[in-house]
Design a protein around this motif. Sequence first.
Motif, PDB file in Angstrom:
ATOM      1  N   LEU A 101      45.266  36.460  38.417  1.00 63.76           N
ATOM      2  CA  LEU A 101      45.450  37.074  39.726  1.00 63.76           C
ATOM      3  C   LEU A 101      46.927  37.040  40.097  1.00 63.76           C
ATOM      4  CD1 LEU A 101      42.502  35.368  41.705  1.00 63.76           C
ATOM      5  CD2 LEU A 101      42.503  37.628  40.617  1.00 63.76           C
ATOM      6  N   ALA A 102      47.312  37.859  41.057  1.00 71.22           N
ATOM      7  CA  ALA A 102      48.677  37.834  41.576  1.00 71.22           C
ATOM      8  C   ALA A 102      48.876  36.559  42.391  1.00 71.22           C
ATOM      9  CB  ALA A 102      48.929  39.070  42.432  1.00 71.22           C
ATOM     10  N   ASN A 103      50.107  36.313  42.819  1.00 68.87           N
ATOM     11  CA  ASN A 103      50.415  35.092  43.570  1.00 68.87           C
ATOM     12  C   ASN A 103      49.626  34.991  44.869  1.00 68.87           C
ATOM     13  OD1 ASN A 103      52.231  34.281  41.617  1.00 68.87           O
ATOM     14  ND2 ASN A 103      53.996  35.220  42.639  1.00 68.87           N
ATOM     15  N   ASP A 104      49.246  36.130  45.450  1.00 71.96           N
ATOM     16  CA  ASP A 104      48.461  36.114  46.685  1.00 71.96           C
ATOM     17  C   ASP A 104      46.959  36.095  46.409  1.00 71.96           C
ATOM     18  OD1 ASP A 104      48.089  38.664  45.714  1.00 71.96           O
ATOM     19  OD2 ASP A 104      48.965  39.687  47.432  1.00 71.96           O
ATOM     20  N   HIS A 105      46.583  35.872  45.136  1.00 71.77           N
ATOM     21  CA  HIS A 105      45.190  35.738  44.686  1.00 71.77           C
ATOM     22  C   HIS A 105      44.435  37.055  44.617  1.00 71.77           C
ATOM     23  CE1 HIS A 105      45.711  31.458  46.494  1.00 71.77           C
ATOM     24  NE2 HIS A 105      46.153  31.503  45.242  1.00 71.77           N
ATOM     25  N   ARG A 106      45.112  38.167  44.842  1.00 71.97           N
ATOM     26  CA  ARG A 106      44.462  39.468  44.636  1.00 71.97           C
ATOM     27  C   ARG A 106      44.551  39.861  43.165  1.00 71.97           C
ATOM     28  NH1 ARG A 106      47.434  43.960  47.650  1.00 71.97           N
ATOM     29  NH2 ARG A 106      49.159  42.871  46.622  1.00 71.97           N
ATOM     30  N   PRO A 107      43.562  40.563  42.626  1.00 70.79           N
ATOM     31  CA  PRO A 107      43.740  41.181  41.311  1.00 70.79           C
ATOM     32  C   PRO A 107      44.898  42.171  41.380  1.00 70.79           C
ATOM     33  CG  PRO A 107      41.427  41.221  41.971  1.00 70.79           C
ATOM     34  CD  PRO A 107      42.206  40.795  43.175  1.00 70.79           C
ATOM     35  N   VAL A 108      45.649  42.307  40.293  1.00 70.48           N
ATOM     36  CA  VAL A 108      46.876  43.095  40.368  1.00 70.48           C
ATOM     37  C   VAL A 108      46.622  44.598  40.439  1.00 70.48           C
ATOM     38  CG1 VAL A 108      48.359  41.367  39.313  1.00 70.48           C
ATOM     39  CG2 VAL A 108      47.112  42.956  37.849  1.00 70.48           C
ATOM     40  N   ASN A 109      45.492  45.073  39.907  1.00 70.55           N
ATOM     41  CA  ASN A 109      45.167  46.498  40.022  1.00 70.55           C
ATOM     42  C   ASN A 109      43.671  46.712  39.815  1.00 70.55           C
ATOM     43  OD1 ASN A 109      44.525  47.467  37.153  1.00 70.55           O
ATOM     44  ND2 ASN A 109      46.535  46.540  36.816  1.00 70.55           N
ATOM     45  N   PRO A 110      43.143  47.879  40.184  1.00 69.33           N
ATOM     46  CA  PRO A 110      41.700  48.112  40.116  1.00 69.33           C
ATOM     47  C   PRO A 110      41.195  48.537  38.741  1.00 69.33           C
ATOM     48  CG  PRO A 110      42.761  49.994  41.128  1.00 69.33           C
ATOM     49  CD  PRO A 110      43.842  48.984  40.894  1.00 69.33           C
ATOM     50  N   MET A 111      42.073  48.617  37.731  1.00 68.00           N
ATOM     51  CA  MET A 111      41.647  49.075  36.413  1.00 68.00           C
ATOM     52  C   MET A 111      41.302  47.925  35.468  1.00 68.00           C
ATOM     53  SD  MET A 111      41.676  52.353  36.768  1.00 68.00           S
ATOM     54  CE  MET A 111      41.730  52.656  38.533  1.00 68.00           C
ATOM     55  N   ILE A 112      41.676  46.685  35.825  1.00 64.13           N
ATOM     56  CA  ILE A 112      41.240  45.529  35.057  1.00 64.13           C
ATOM     57  C   ILE A 112      39.937  45.020  35.664  1.00 64.13           C
ATOM     58  CG2 ILE A 112      43.550  44.895  34.294  1.00 64.13           C
ATOM     59  CD1 ILE A 112      43.621  42.810  36.533  1.00 64.13           C
ATOM     60  N   ASN A 113      39.215  44.184  34.909  1.00 72.25           N
ATOM     61  CA  ASN A 113      37.882  43.769  35.356  1.00 72.25           C
ATOM     62  C   ASN A 113      37.899  43.053  36.700  1.00 72.25           C
ATOM     63  OD1 ASN A 113      37.112  44.843  32.934  1.00 72.25           O
ATOM     64  ND2 ASN A 113      35.926  43.066  32.268  1.00 72.25           N
ATOM     65  N   ALA A 114      38.877  42.178  36.906  1.00 76.15           N
ATOM     66  CA  ALA A 114      38.935  41.455  38.175  1.00 76.15           C
ATOM     67  C   ALA A 114      39.065  42.423  39.343  1.00 76.15           C
ATOM     68  CB  ALA A 114      40.104  40.473  38.168  1.00 76.15           C
ATOM     69  N   GLY A 115      39.948  43.405  39.209  1.00 76.72           N
ATOM     70  CA  GLY A 115      40.120  44.393  40.267  1.00 76.72           C
ATOM     71  C   GLY A 115      38.908  45.268  40.449  1.00 76.72           C
ATOM     72  N   ALA A 116      38.264  45.631  39.334  1.00 74.91           N
ATOM     73  CA  ALA A 116      37.087  46.498  39.414  1.00 74.91           C
ATOM     74  C   ALA A 116      35.910  45.785  40.075  1.00 74.91           C
ATOM     75  CB  ALA A 116      36.695  46.966  38.018  1.00 74.91           C
ATOM     76  N   ILE A 117      35.754  44.490  39.835  1.00 76.71           N
ATOM     77  CA  ILE A 117      34.677  43.734  40.481  1.00 76.71           C
ATOM     78  C   ILE A 117      34.915  43.690  41.989  1.00 76.71           C
ATOM     79  CG2 ILE A 117      33.691  41.415  40.734  1.00 76.71           C
ATOM     80  CD1 ILE A 117      34.126  41.072  37.687  1.00 76.71           C
ATOM     81  N   VAL A 118      36.163  43.496  42.384  1.00 79.25           N
ATOM     82  CA  VAL A 118      36.496  43.484  43.812  1.00 79.25           C
ATOM     83  C   VAL A 118      36.212  44.843  44.443  1.00 79.25           C
ATOM     84  CG1 VAL A 118      38.409  43.339  45.451  1.00 79.25           C
ATOM     85  CG2 VAL A 118      38.205  41.656  43.626  1.00 79.25           C
ATOM     86  N   VAL A 119      36.648  45.914  43.793  1.00 80.62           N
ATOM     87  CA  VAL A 119      36.441  47.258  44.329  1.00 80.62           C
ATOM     88  C   VAL A 119      34.957  47.573  44.433  1.00 80.62           C
ATOM     89  CG1 VAL A 119      36.764  49.719  43.852  1.00 80.62           C
ATOM     90  CG2 VAL A 119      38.671  48.135  43.572  1.00 80.62           C
ATOM     91  N   ASN A 120      34.185  47.184  43.436  1.00 83.56           N
ATOM     92  CA  ASN A 120      32.736  47.395  43.471  1.00 83.56           C
ATOM     93  C   ASN A 120      32.129  46.761  44.719  1.00 83.56           C
ATOM     94  OD1 ASN A 120      29.944  46.000  42.814  1.00 83.56           O
ATOM     95  ND2 ASN A 120      30.023  47.851  41.552  1.00 83.56           N
ATOM     96  N   GLN A 121      32.632  45.590  45.104  1.00 88.85           N
ATOM     97  CA  GLN A 121      32.091  44.876  46.262  1.00 88.85           C
ATOM     98  C   GLN A 121      32.395  45.573  47.588  1.00 88.85           C
ATOM     99  OE1 GLN A 121      30.294  41.479  46.191  1.00 88.85           O
ATOM    100  NE2 GLN A 121      29.847  42.879  44.512  1.00 88.85           N
ATOM    101  N   LEU A 122      33.364  46.485  47.576  1.00 91.45           N
ATOM    102  CA  LEU A 122      33.705  47.211  48.802  1.00 91.45           C
ATOM    103  C   LEU A 122      32.732  48.343  49.102  1.00 91.45           C
ATOM    104  CD1 LEU A 122      37.581  47.576  48.330  1.00 91.45           C
ATOM    105  CD2 LEU A 122      36.385  45.905  49.765  1.00 91.45           C
ATOM    106  N   ILE A 123      32.045  48.839  48.080  1.00 92.19           N
ATOM    107  CA  ILE A 123      31.211  50.029  48.236  1.00 92.19           C
ATOM    108  C   ILE A 123      29.990  49.712  49.093  1.00 92.19           C
ATOM    109  CG2 ILE A 123      29.942  51.833  47.036  1.00 92.19           C
ATOM    110  CD1 ILE A 123      33.038  51.742  46.561  1.00 92.19           C
TER     111      ILE A 123
END
Length: 424
Positions: A101-123
């Motif tokens: 994760l980035a320093n602020d604990h966010r995934p760095v972008n939505p194309m890696i799995n961590a980011g995609a899991i987060v984006v999925n949770q927004l839907i």
Amino acid sequence: MKTPIPFYLDKILNSVRDEDGGEVADYIPQLAEANPDQLGVALCSVTGHLYSAGDAENRFTIQSISKPFIYALALQELGLNEVCEVVGLEPSGQAFNELSLANDHRPVNPMINAGAIVVNQLINGVDSSVEDRVERIRSYVSKLAGREVDVDKRLCDSELENAERNLSIAHMLRSYGIIQDDAHDAVLSYVSQCALSIDVRDLAVMSATLANGGRQPVTGEKILDADVCRLTLAVMSSCGMYDGAGRWMAEVGIPAKSGVAGGLIGTLPGQLGVATLSPRLDEQGNSVRGTAIFQELSSDMGLHLMSTDNRFGVHPVRSVDEDDETAIIRLQGHINFTATEAILHELEERQFSEKRLALDFSQVSGLHQVGRRMLKEGLRRLKEEGNEVALVDDNGLVTDRAMSDGTVLPLADKEDYVIAGEEV
């Protein structure tokens, strides 16, 4: 006349067919069962013309190719500011399934799995059930594809049984409060998204929807805002090919996204969407033969986004005039592949028979080599169907008029063609 574009796509498939590098994904049992020799390609213009070759009807699971489309849905539902609160926009330079994760604990972008899991949770909102969220995504992807798509339950179960890495990512995200769902539910929802069953024709149309500013080019339905498509394509261009994204943009130059089932999509804004299928993957998780196809298409068709020769006319056919004996097709603008496709479609739709027929290049500003090659093939086919074909080319843009049957396209003077009492 049948358009030569499918024939052209088939030739490209044959040029990479003997490439046997890479391996099918084996960390998911069902993906390991894939036939490594599958090979297909599809292309859809923003005008809704769909072409394909090879194993274009073979179904496979969308996997990570879903990521840009679900990111676009989150942007459409919530806006960029709210989405950026939980996922960044920068390339990671790391593997797609890295626990990072980035320093602020966010995934760095939505194309890696961590980011995609987060984006999925927004839907559908954070309080949505897994079932409702998955149905929202399935319904949305169906609109993008122009037909009903379904979740491959067998693949979903297989992937879930081997989801330790994604579960670790979900637990990490939950520990920082980035997602609220139970880790198992978050992964189930994400894996269901990846298990949607599609073919390359679906993906080409979906990609063309992004290229078309969110309007599905076949059904005409407006699904996404143009700004959402722009943002999605920007992220695809820098992050879509994981830690190979920089080289991809330098060599191919088309915003793209790959999936571990062997699918690969590319979107050229304002022009077209392309999709390939070939299950053998390289070390970055990208299709080996799919990458080779895109490299050839980009080079041959002049599709590189940074090309200074990417000028193209929205309406390359200025006019078509004909009477019982004669037809003249007046062209305009810069004729690249996209313009050529529109011209060939017009010729196919007209169904000319036993006519004196000419293409007029008087108002054409430039002609890409693939445009010249494919227009000549189209005219050869028209000649084969009993038409007398020629060019009006006073500026000498068609430098090589030899056709594949050994004959040479004749040049005509404007005075040779009279339609309804008017000179060409």
